[in-house]
Design an enzyme around this catalytic site. Sequence first.
Site, PDB file in Angstrom:
ATOM      1  N   ARG A  67     -11.045  49.915  12.946  1.00 29.25           N
ATOM      2  CA  ARG A  67      -9.863  50.336  12.187  1.00 29.25           C
ATOM      3  C   ARG A  67      -9.738  49.469  10.939  1.00 29.25           C
ATOM      4  NH1 ARG A  67      -7.986  50.020  17.481  1.00 29.25           N
ATOM      5  NH2 ARG A  67      -6.814  48.119  17.007  1.00 29.25           N
ATOM      6  N   ASP A  69      -8.330  48.114   7.252  1.00 28.44           N
ATOM      7  CA  ASP A  69      -7.020  47.882   6.646  1.00 28.44           C
ATOM      8  C   ASP A  69      -6.855  48.709   5.376  1.00 28.44           C
ATOM      9  OD1 ASP A  69      -6.570  45.971   8.615  1.00 28.44           O
ATOM     10  OD2 ASP A  69      -7.161  44.288   7.340  1.00 28.44           O
ATOM     11  N   TYR A 138     -19.802  44.074   7.844  1.00 27.05           N
ATOM     12  CA  TYR A 138     -19.101  44.279   6.584  1.00 27.05           C
ATOM     13  C   TYR A 138     -19.785  43.504   5.462  1.00 27.05           C
ATOM     14  CZ  TYR A 138     -14.902  46.061   9.046  1.00 27.05           C
ATOM     15  OH  TYR A 138     -14.022  46.791   9.804  1.00 27.05           O
ATOM     16  N   ARG A 230     -11.057  39.236   5.516  1.00 26.32           N
ATOM     17  CA  ARG A 230     -10.436  38.876   4.243  1.00 26.32           C
ATOM     18  C   ARG A 230      -9.918  37.439   4.274  1.00 26.32           C
ATOM     19  NH1 ARG A 230      -5.972  42.942   3.514  1.00 26.32           N
ATOM     20  NH2 ARG A 230      -5.617  41.736   1.600  1.00 26.32           N
TER      21      ARG A 230
END
Length: 302
Positions: A67, A69, A138, A230
């Site tokens: 999921r 952001d 990622y 992040r």
Amino acid sequence: MTGPAPSAPSVPPDDASLRIRLDLAYDGTHFAGWATQPGLRTVQGTLETALGTVLRTPPPRLTVAGRTDAGVHARGQVAHVDVGPDTWAAVRGRLELEPGPALVRRLTGVLPPDVVVHRAAPAPAGFDARFSALARRYDYRLADRPECVDPLRRASVVQHRRPLDVAAMASAARRLVGRHDFAAFCRPRPGATTIRTLERLDVERPSEGPDVGLVVATVAADAFCHSMVRALMGALLAVGEGRRESSWVAGLLELRRREAAAPTAPAHGLTLEEVTYPEDGRLAERARVTRARREAHEVVTR
């Protein structure tokens, strides 16, 4: 990286349904993340509505591998949906295609241009997009040199005004690899563990390929906490700018307090590139083990 809302528990399809794997990509710029939220434009809500239109059913419930952001992109996202055999067969309509390619073509006609389903096909036995996954990978991209700033990639590459010390960032990143409590890099959620196994965290400046000259951080883990990637990037940027020593990042792990960490890096530099799964014969076992581990933790933390 998880989004702001949890998914409904994923269970194997019953005998009267087929589990369909969807491989998709999206530009997260104008989405409030993956997970459906009332009154907001989300990837899940957009795709479920499109599936309902194409399948001529109420919008079906999707289960996703990761999921994302708000503002985060995906190039290698994976989801599954359970549909009835008759519904699956009927998706061909008058198209002389198998149901999978027919569904992809029909979805292309109703989805907005910032969401693309590349492939749809019946999943192997035991497949669960979320619980069968071994790892999510990622990439985070930054342009810290004027000659590397490409206005055509402004939605997916962060323009950083200060030059970055990539070697220092890479040294700091290596200290975070492994199984740790990443509480300093996660937004706390009741009943959710912050222990994760970070399998890879590399920072480099590619000398060839589409990302030549950029600063690219590649991170892979079995799973991520909300905003974890992040937050990791925010800490590495402090090191890359020379405001912190490389050892400072590892020290944050010991503190286990989110407020002690650096601010999170901008969302738009982050892209989910790949989700990996075991071989078909091990999908069900992987899902069982992952689900049991999650349920055991929830019992302990109640």
